[in-house]
Design an enzyme around this catalytic site. Structure first.
Site, PDB file in Angstrom:
ATOM      1  CE  LYS B  44      -1.910   6.358  -7.595  1.00  0.00           C
ATOM      2  NZ  LYS B  44      -1.689   7.449  -8.557  1.00  0.00           N
ATOM      3  CB  SER B 264      -1.388   8.411   1.857  1.00  0.00           C
ATOM      4  OG  SER B 264      -2.319   7.439   1.470  1.00  0.00           O
TER       5      SER B 264
END
Lengths: 93, 321
Positions: B44, B264
Site C-alpha cells: 500500500k 493475506s
C-alpha cells in the site's frame, strides 16, 4: 447424491434459518431456481429480473467464483459445495 | 549501499524470490514479489504515495499549507502507508478503522501520527467505508482520497508494480494477487495483459461475507468502484476463495522458504498453489504472486505459534487480511 449449498448469515432468514441446504441441479441457474421455488422470499436477493446474478451476490462452486466459469450456466456435479457470499469491501489487499 | 534523499524514494522496486520449493508441480515456478520491503511495510506504500501525489497535482492538497486534513477508511495497510506519507508531507490524517483489526495495525497508525476513528467491528471494512462517507459529507473541508474509487490506486500498479514484474520476470504466465480494493489486480493485470496478452490474472479473496455479520441485506453489499470502472469481470480470468485455515497453513508453510509474511500473503500463496495445480503436466508455467506485507503485524494472532484450530476460530472475529 446432492450438492450442498451454504447460505450466509444475511440470507438465512429467507430460508427458514438454515445454513446448509441439499440441492439438485446440473447448473448454478438450476440450483438457484430450485431454491427460489422452495423459498420464494429469497428470489429477489439472488437473481435480477433477467436471470443474472444479483450484483452483490458472489456464488462459489467449491473454490471458484462462477462469474468466471460461465455464470448461471456453470456446471454443478454431485458432491460439489456451492457457497453464496455477499460482496463486501475488502481489507488490506 | 545506495543513498536516498527521502524514505519515499524507497517505495517500489521490490525484489522477487523463487518459492518453487512449495510448488505442487515441478513444471510450475512460483515467484513471490516481496512488497513488505516497502518502507511502511506493505504494497500500500505505492498506493498511498500515488494518491497523495495525484491530489497535489490536482490542487486538492497543497504542500506546505497548514491545517490540511485527510480522512480515509482502512483496515490497516493503506492507513499506515498514508500516515507515513502524510506526516512527511505535513498533512493530518484521520483513519476510519474497524475495531477488530490486529492491535499492531492500530499501534503502527499511531506511531506514524494518524488519528484513529473507530468503526463497527461487526460491519468490517464495509462499515469503515460507510462511516468515512458520512464523515466526509459532514466535513467537506476534509480531503477524502477514497482508495476504493481513486484511479491513482490502480495507476500506481500500472506504472510501477506491473512494469517491475515484466522486467524481472518476462516469462510470467500467471499473476495472482488479493482482491481487496482491486487496485493491484486492475493495475498490474491491465499492464500485463496489454504487454503480454497470454498472462492469466487470478484474484484471491477471503470469505469476508461469512465474517461480516452486520449486513442487513445483500443490498448493503459493496463492489469497489475501481473494479467496476476497470471492467474487472472482463480483466480477471479466475477468482478463487481461500478460507482462513488454508491461509494460515500456507502462511506457516512460507516460513519453510524463509518468508515470514502476513496472513493475506498465505492466502495468496494458497491461490497460487491452486493455480499451479491446473497447469498441464506437459506445459511450463511461471506464476508471480504478491506478498502484501511481512508477518510482524500479525504476531498477536498467534498464527505461527498457537493451535491452528484456535487461530482459525479467532479469525472469525479479527480482520487480519
Amino acid at each position: 447424491m446432492s450438492a450442498v449449498l451454504r447460505v450466509p448469515t444475511v440470507l438465512r432468514s429467507a430460508v427458514g434459518g438454515k445454513s446448509e441446504i441439499a440441492v439438485d441441479g446440473a447448473t448454478v441457474g438450476e440450483v438457484l431456481q430450485q431454491l427460489t421455488n422452495v423459498y420464494p422470499a429469497i428470489k429477489g436477493q439472488l437473481l435480477n429480473d433477467d436471470g443474472s446474478l444479483h450484483r452483490f451476490l458472489n456464488v462459489y462452486v467449491n473454490d471458484d467464483d462462477v462469474r468466471y466459469l460461465g455464470g448461471v450456466e456453470a456446471a454443478i456435479r454431485p458432491d460439489d459445495e456451492i457457497t453464496l457470499l455477499p460482496a463486501v469491501a475488502g481489507g488490506a489487499w | 549501499m545506495a543513498r536516498y534523499a527521502s524514505v519515499l524514494d524507497l517505495i517500489g522496486d521490490t525484489p522477487v524470490v523463487d518459492v518453487s520449493a512449495l510448488s505442487p508441480k515441478s513444471n510450475v515456478t512460483i515467484l513471490a514479489k516481496l512488497e513488505g520491503r516497502n518502507p511502511a511495510g506493505s504494497v500500500k506504500d505505492r498506493v498511498a504515495l500515488a494518491l497523495v501525489e495525484a491530489a497535489e497535482r490536482d490542487g486538492v492538497l497543497i504542500p506546505g499549507q497548514p491545517d490540511q486534513t485527510l480522512i480515509e477508511p482502512s483496515s490497516g495497510n493503506t492507513g499506515i502507508a498514508l500516515a507515513m506519507v502524510c506526516r512527511l508531507r505535513g498533512y493530518h490524517l484521520k483513519v476510519v478503522l474497524p475495531t477488530n483489526v490486529s492491535p499492531e495495525r492500530r499501534q503502527l497508525l499511531l506511531a506514524h501520527g494518524a488519528e484513529i476513528i473507530d468503526s463497527s467491528g461487526t460491519e468490517g471494512s464495509n462499515g469503515a467505508v460507510r462511516l468515512a462517507h458520512e464523515l466526509s459529507a459532514k466535513h467537506p473541508e476534509w480531503v477524502f482520497l477514497y482508495q476504493y474509487a481513486n484511479p491513482a490506486n490502480p495507476w500506481a500498479h500500472y506504472t510501477t508494480t506491473g512494469p517491475e514484474i515484466l522486467a524481472d520476470v518476462p516469462e510470467v504466465t500467471h499473476f495472482v494477487a488479493g482482491l481487496g480494493t482491486s487496485g493491484t489486480l486492475m493495475g498490474v493485470g491491465r499492464y500485463l495483459k496489454e504487454h503480454s496478452p497470454h498472462v492469466q490474472v487470478w484474484a484471491v479473496e477471503p470469505p469476508s461475507g461469512e465474517i461480516v455479520d452486520g449486513l442487513r441485506s445483500l443490498d448493503d453489499g459493496y463492489v469497489p468502484p475501481i473494479f467496476i470502472d476497470n471492467r474487472g469481470e472482463q480483466l480477471l480470468d479466475r477468482k478463487v476463495i481461500v478460507r482462513p485455515r488454508e491461509s494460515i497453513e500456507w502462511t506457516r508453510r512460507l516460513t519453510e522458504v524463509g518468508l515470514f509474511v502476513g496472513i493475506s500473503s498465505g492466502a495468496i500463496m494458497a491461490g497460487a498453489v491452486k493455480c499451479a495445480r491446473e497447469v498441464d503436466d506437459g506445459a511450463n508455467a511461471t506464476i508471480v504472486m504478491i506478498v502484501c506485507d511481512d508477518g510482524w503485524k500479525y504476531l498477536s494472532t498467534g498464527a505461527w505459534s498457537d493451535d491452528i484450530d484456535d487461530v482459525v476460530e479467532r479469525a472469525r472475529t479479527t480482520i487480519y487480511f
